[in-house]
Every structure is written in structure tokens, then in C-alpha cells.
Design a protein around this motif. Structure first.
Motif, PDB file in Angstrom:
ATOM      1  N   TRP C   2       0.777  -1.111   0.135  1.00 59.90           N
ATOM      2  CA  TRP C   2      -0.116   0.014  -0.029  1.00 59.90           C
ATOM      3  C   TRP C   2       0.932   1.131  -0.132  1.00 59.90           C
ATOM      4  O   TRP C   2       1.944   1.156   0.744  1.00 59.90           O
ATOM      5  CB  TRP C   2      -1.019   0.144   1.264  1.00 59.90           C
ATOM      6  CG  TRP C   2      -2.072  -0.873   1.159  1.00 59.90           C
ATOM      7  CD1 TRP C   2      -1.970  -2.141   1.618  1.00 59.90           C
ATOM      8  CD2 TRP C   2      -3.160  -0.512   0.568  1.00 59.90           C
ATOM      9  NE1 TRP C   2      -3.420  -2.533   1.492  1.00 59.90           N
ATOM     10  CE2 TRP C   2      -4.352  -1.789   0.770  1.00 59.90           C
ATOM     11  CE3 TRP C   2      -3.876   0.528  -0.082  1.00 59.90           C
ATOM     12  CZ2 TRP C   2      -5.402  -1.829   0.591  1.00 59.90           C
ATOM     13  CZ3 TRP C   2      -5.443   0.501  -0.464  1.00 59.90           C
ATOM     14  CH2 TRP C   2      -6.048  -0.756  -0.155  1.00 59.90           C
ATOM     15  N   GLN C   4       0.267   5.610  -0.188  1.00 65.50           N
ATOM     16  CA  GLN C   4      -0.706   6.841  -0.278  1.00 65.50           C
ATOM     17  C   GLN C   4       0.205   8.194  -0.316  1.00 65.50           C
ATOM     18  O   GLN C   4       0.980   8.257   0.560  1.00 65.50           O
ATOM     19  CB  GLN C   4      -1.573   6.622   0.707  1.00 65.50           C
ATOM     20  CG  GLN C   4      -2.787   7.498   0.451  1.00 65.50           C
ATOM     21  CD  GLN C   4      -3.968   7.355   1.452  1.00 65.50           C
ATOM     22  OE1 GLN C   4      -3.482   7.490   2.582  1.00 65.50           O
ATOM     23  NE2 GLN C   4      -5.142   6.914   1.134  1.00 65.50           N
ATOM     24  N   ARG C   6      -0.400  12.681  -1.207  1.00 55.54           N
ATOM     25  CA  ARG C   6      -0.806  13.939  -1.907  1.00 55.54           C
ATOM     26  C   ARG C   6      -0.039  14.259  -3.215  1.00 55.54           C
ATOM     27  O   ARG C   6       1.215  14.541  -2.982  1.00 55.54           O
ATOM     28  CB  ARG C   6      -1.072  14.769  -0.903  1.00 55.54           C
ATOM     29  CG  ARG C   6      -2.206  14.356   0.151  1.00 55.54           C
ATOM     30  CD  ARG C   6      -2.341  15.243   1.287  1.00 55.54           C
ATOM     31  NE  ARG C   6      -3.290  14.662   2.239  1.00 55.54           N
ATOM     32  CZ  ARG C   6      -4.704  14.943   2.257  1.00 55.54           C
ATOM     33  NH1 ARG C   6      -5.117  16.132   1.671  1.00 55.54           N
ATOM     34  NH2 ARG C   6      -5.342  14.378   3.153  1.00 55.54           N
ATOM     35  N   MET C  37      -3.731  -1.666  -8.665  1.00 50.23           N
ATOM     36  CA  MET C  37      -4.857  -0.635  -8.755  1.00 50.23           C
ATOM     37  C   MET C  37      -4.431   0.600  -8.174  1.00 50.23           C
ATOM     38  O   MET C  37      -3.875   0.545  -6.891  1.00 50.23           O
ATOM     39  CB  MET C  37      -6.044  -0.846  -8.169  1.00 50.23           C
ATOM     40  CG  MET C  37      -6.923  -2.007  -8.821  1.00 50.23           C
ATOM     41  SD  MET C  37      -8.431  -2.242  -7.782  1.00 50.23           S
ATOM     42  CE  MET C  37      -8.760  -3.730  -8.255  1.00 50.23           C
ATOM     43  N   LEU C  38      -4.357   1.936  -9.127  1.00 45.64           N
ATOM     44  CA  LEU C  38      -4.034   3.046  -8.487  1.00 45.64           C
ATOM     45  C   LEU C  38      -5.460   3.853  -8.484  1.00 45.64           C
ATOM     46  O   LEU C  38      -5.981   4.161  -9.469  1.00 45.64           O
ATOM     47  CB  LEU C  38      -3.052   3.796  -9.330  1.00 45.64           C
ATOM     48  CG  LEU C  38      -2.866   5.330  -9.134  1.00 45.64           C
ATOM     49  CD1 LEU C  38      -2.071   5.438  -7.686  1.00 45.64           C
ATOM     50  CD2 LEU C  38      -1.709   5.945 -10.135  1.00 45.64           C
ATOM     51  N   HIS C  39      -5.541   4.200  -7.377  1.00 49.94           N
ATOM     52  CA  HIS C  39      -6.919   5.276  -7.180  1.00 49.94           C
ATOM     53  C   HIS C  39      -6.506   6.644  -6.820  1.00 49.94           C
ATOM     54  O   HIS C  39      -5.527   6.925  -6.209  1.00 49.94           O
ATOM     55  CB  HIS C  39      -7.793   4.667  -5.983  1.00 49.94           C
ATOM     56  CG  HIS C  39      -8.916   5.623  -5.792  1.00 49.94           C
ATOM     57  ND1 HIS C  39      -8.739   6.524  -4.591  1.00 49.94           N
ATOM     58  CD2 HIS C  39     -10.125   5.646  -6.351  1.00 49.94           C
ATOM     59  CE1 HIS C  39     -10.056   7.181  -4.799  1.00 49.94           C
ATOM     60  NE2 HIS C  39     -10.959   6.727  -5.597  1.00 49.94           N
ATOM     61  N   GLN C  41      -8.124  10.729  -6.345  1.00 45.72           N
ATOM     62  CA  GLN C  41      -9.222  11.340  -5.898  1.00 45.72           C
ATOM     63  C   GLN C  41      -8.982  12.817  -5.792  1.00 45.72           C
ATOM     64  O   GLN C  41      -7.861  13.271  -4.950  1.00 45.72           O
ATOM     65  CB  GLN C  41      -9.568  10.833  -4.544  1.00 45.72           C
ATOM     66  CG  GLN C  41     -11.069  11.532  -4.250  1.00 45.72           C
ATOM     67  CD  GLN C  41     -11.209  10.848  -2.960  1.00 45.72           C
ATOM     68  OE1 GLN C  41     -11.356   9.526  -2.502  1.00 45.72           O
ATOM     69  NE2 GLN C  41     -11.784  11.853  -1.822  1.00 45.72           N
ATOM     70  N   ILE C 133      -5.158  12.826  -3.921  1.00 45.88           N
ATOM     71  CA  ILE C 133      -4.621  11.987  -3.165  1.00 45.88           C
ATOM     72  C   ILE C 133      -4.624  10.599  -4.043  1.00 45.88           C
ATOM     73  O   ILE C 133      -5.786  10.444  -4.549  1.00 45.88           O
ATOM     74  CB  ILE C 133      -5.458  11.802  -1.725  1.00 45.88           C
ATOM     75  CG1 ILE C 133      -4.824  10.758  -1.045  1.00 45.88           C
ATOM     76  CG2 ILE C 133      -6.814  11.521  -1.854  1.00 45.88           C
ATOM     77  CD1 ILE C 133      -5.448  10.633   0.553  1.00 45.88           C
ATOM     78  N   THR C 135      -3.670   6.580  -4.034  1.00 49.44           N
ATOM     79  CA  THR C 135      -3.534   5.403  -3.213  1.00 49.44           C
ATOM     80  C   THR C 135      -3.177   4.302  -4.129  1.00 49.44           C
ATOM     81  O   THR C 135      -4.044   3.868  -5.243  1.00 49.44           O
ATOM     82  CB  THR C 135      -4.960   5.145  -2.444  1.00 49.44           C
ATOM     83  OG1 THR C 135      -5.448   6.448  -1.913  1.00 49.44           O
ATOM     84  CG2 THR C 135      -4.652   4.319  -1.334  1.00 49.44           C
ATOM     85  N   LEU C 136      -2.222   3.460  -3.865  1.00 48.80           N
ATOM     86  CA  LEU C 136      -1.674   2.707  -4.672  1.00 48.80           C
ATOM     87  C   LEU C 136      -1.792   1.295  -3.928  1.00 48.80           C
ATOM     88  O   LEU C 136      -1.300   1.483  -2.801  1.00 48.80           O
ATOM     89  CB  LEU C 136      -0.304   2.798  -5.168  1.00 48.80           C
ATOM     90  CG  LEU C 136       0.409   1.688  -5.857  1.00 48.80           C
ATOM     91  CD1 LEU C 136      -0.407   1.423  -7.228  1.00 48.80           C
ATOM     92  CD2 LEU C 136       1.899   2.010  -5.975  1.00 48.80           C
ATOM     93  N   ASN C 137      -2.584   0.276  -4.434  1.00 50.23           N
ATOM     94  CA  ASN C 137      -2.527  -1.156  -3.673  1.00 50.23           C
ATOM     95  C   ASN C 137      -2.052  -2.213  -5.029  1.00 50.23           C
ATOM     96  O   ASN C 137      -2.763  -2.211  -5.727  1.00 50.23           O
ATOM     97  CB  ASN C 137      -4.043  -1.459  -3.309  1.00 50.23           C
ATOM     98  CG  ASN C 137      -3.972  -2.454  -2.668  1.00 50.23           C
ATOM     99  OD1 ASN C 137      -3.178  -3.038  -2.026  1.00 50.23           O
ATOM    100  ND2 ASN C 137      -5.363  -2.941  -2.599  1.00 50.23           N
ATOM    101  N   GLY C 138      -1.252  -2.813  -4.477  1.00 47.48           N
ATOM    102  CA  GLY C 138      -0.822  -3.884  -5.319  1.00 47.48           C
ATOM    103  C   GLY C 138       0.109  -5.252  -4.806  1.00 47.48           C
ATOM    104  O   GLY C 138       0.261  -5.107  -3.574  1.00 47.48           O
TER     105      GLY C 138
END
Lengths: 140, 140, 140
Positions: C2, C4, C6, C37-39, C41, C133, C135-138
Motif C-alpha cells: 500500500w 498513499q 498527496r 490498482m491506482l486510485h 481522488q 490523493i 492510493t496505490l494497492n498491489g
């Protein structure tokens, strides 16, 4: 668990098409996922992905009829016209509806509402085959 | 950590409603999540979820007023009219705004901007209670 | 994994701007992510994020030209007018296009189609710097 794969959809005619079954069939790992998220991303900028009604085909007809009138191809201020009058409207509709979708997964299935289905919006007259990348993340 | 649950919202009148507090209160696990994503998916095709202004109710009024005029119910080419003149516009608006939303989580809270709130768009005259499925994934 | 952080974007003029490179440069952890996945926002309600064409700037011009006409600033029923005639249209467009985006990650890169790029839509006349912001999860 993570699982990722490309899905190729055959060329479809302009309008909206229900693709839930095609997507699910392409993802055998979905069945092993107890809780998770499935992310779908079209690799194109003139088609769209959206969740909407899975029953009456008239809903898909009306959606397309509305959007064709909302974004006509012959607007005098359009500059990006080299690829034909269906191209710039297709880009606009792709951004209005979006080209990516994240869906909840529960007990090995998409947690869709009773009336929800995944729609591919083909917004070009001759868009050809469309590719999407499906990324599944969850807990077994 | 993964956490998933269904949230039922009471029937609300046509228009936009701020539901941030309801969503957060329904998700006690959010407080344990240091970094993550919260995915919200409506299980309906005639309502919508969107992020927009959390302060002045006039923004919600104006959004609804604009969309009612953008997608009138009496378009002569609409075929899906059996459920009334508010139904097909509701399907169109659900796809324009979307029915699912992914939100960043930071330090046990939604990482929203100062003015951001979660809106439920109710696009039917009498939509009844609405259900959504919330999927939280993150690191404790 | 994970990750995250800014990202602050400098003030940009009203219209659409390609920000793919800025986003990728701000995320060194992306290179370690094999599948994910990269979120993204935006922390604002009068700007937008969308995926669209990364080549011809005319597409960005035409999108903006279309949306300015679709949502004019002087609609007589608008009540939220205190911040000027560009404000309420900016809120409407932010919801039509969306302020968050999830993108597939593959082999340390965004899995974008050949013609796809991330667009920031600035819908205010003087929107100022915009924060988002990521947020990367992988899986590494």
C-alpha cells in the motif's frame, strides 16, 4: 489474491451492449474470491463502461438515442473532425459515462443488484474489437 | 483488512441528498484502517452516487434542476415508458453520474476534501429505500 | 503493498490538461508494483478527472467547448450564484465527469491503452492549485 487479465470483445455495432456474462466467463478466479473488488478498464477513448438495467433492451436503445442527440457530430466549433462526425461525440460520451468501473465481489460472484448489468457503450460507427483489462483483488 | 457490508438508506425524495455521515456510521471498521480504499456501489439503476459540495443545499437543488431539464421524461423517441415519465430519465442520469464510487481512506477516515461529501441522487419520484454495498480494503 | 500520497498540481487555466506524466513522476512506488490498482481522488468539487485521448489537443478543446455550452452559467433557475457564473457549472461538470478514477497497474506501470491519458478538467476561471490523493494497492 490478485488476478489480472485482458479480455477482448468482438466488434459490436454502435449502441449499448450487455456484457456481464462475457466478463464473468473470462474470470475463473472470481469464484475463489469471498470478498473483493473487480476493476474493469477499457483501453479505448471512444467507448464506455457503465452499470445499468439488464432486462429491457429498450433502456439501451433509449440511452443511445438520448446521447446521440445530446452530442451531435456536426457541432460547428468541433476541431477534431478528421476521423469523421462520430469520433468527437464518442470521446465526449466516453468521458460522460466513463471507461472504468469498480464492482463489489461477494461469495465468488459480482455483487450486482437484481436489475444491474455491465454495459459496453460502443460510440463509433465502426469501432472494431475492444480490449479491457480486468483486475481482481480480494480475500479467498 | 477486508470488510464488506450492506447499507440500507430510507426512501428519500427526488433530488440529491448528503449521505456521508450515514455511510461512515455504518462502517465501524473504517476507524481501524490506516491506508485504504472504500468502494460504494448502489444496487439500483435509477439512482446515483457522486462526490460534490457538502455545504450549501442550493448546489444540490441546482444539480437536480439542471439534470431534470437535460433529460426530460417526455422525449418522443423514448420506448421504455411503461414505468412512467420519471423512469427512463432516471436510468440516463444514473449512467451520467455513476452508481459506484471509490474513496481514499487515511488514518481511519475518508480522505475527503474540506468541501467534499457523498451524495445520493434519487432520480425516481417514488424510489423507495435504496441499498448499497460497501467494500473496505486497507492496511491496519 | 500500500502506498498513499498527496499530489499538488499548479493552477491551470480553465479547460482540460493532460497530467499522466505528473502523476506517474509523483509515484515512485508504482515501479515496484507488478499487479495492482491506482486510485486518484481530487479533493475538490469544481474540477474533474477523466481518461481520454492523449494525443491531439483539439480533443481537449472540443470537450471543454461542448461542456461550456451544455452547462451555461446564466441559467435562470440556478440559486448557487454567489461565487460567480462559472461556479455552479463547475459543480455540475465535476459530477458528470467524476472526481475520482481507478486505474489498472501492470508490471510497474499504468496499464493504459495506447491513446489513453489522465485529464484534469479545470472548470473554474481561476481554480488555483488543485490537490489530489493517490492510493496505490498491489502485489510486488
Amino acid at each position: 489474491m490478485w488476478s489480472q487479465q485482458r479480455i477482448q470483445l468482438p466488434a459490436m455495432e454502435r449502441g449499448f451492449h450487455l456484457i456481464t456474462d462475457r466478463v464473468v466467463e473470462a474470470l475463473p478466479d472470481l469464484a475463489r474470491c469471498r470478498v473483493g473488488m473487480l476493476h474493469l478498464q477499457l483501453l479505448h477513448t471512444s467507448a464506455s463502461l457503465t452499470l445499468n438495467e439488464n432486462a429491457d433492451p429498450d433502456v439501451r436503445h433509449d440511452m443511445d438515442a438520448f446521447l446521440r442527440r445530446l452530442v451531435p457530430g456536426d457541432l460547428p466549433y468541433f476541431r477534431h473532425t478528421l476521423e469523421g462526425p462520430d469520433d468527437m461525440p464518442a470521446h465526449v460520451i466516453a468521458s460522460l459515462l466513463g471507461t472504468q468501473l469498480t464492482l463489489a465481489v461477494h461469495d465468488g460472484r459480482l455483487a450486482l443488484g437484481t436489475w444491474q448489468g455491465i454495459w459496453l457503450g460502443e460510440h463509433r460507427n465502426h469501432g472494431g474489437p475492444r480490449r479491457l483489462i480486468a483486475t481482481l483483488n480480494g480475500e479467498e
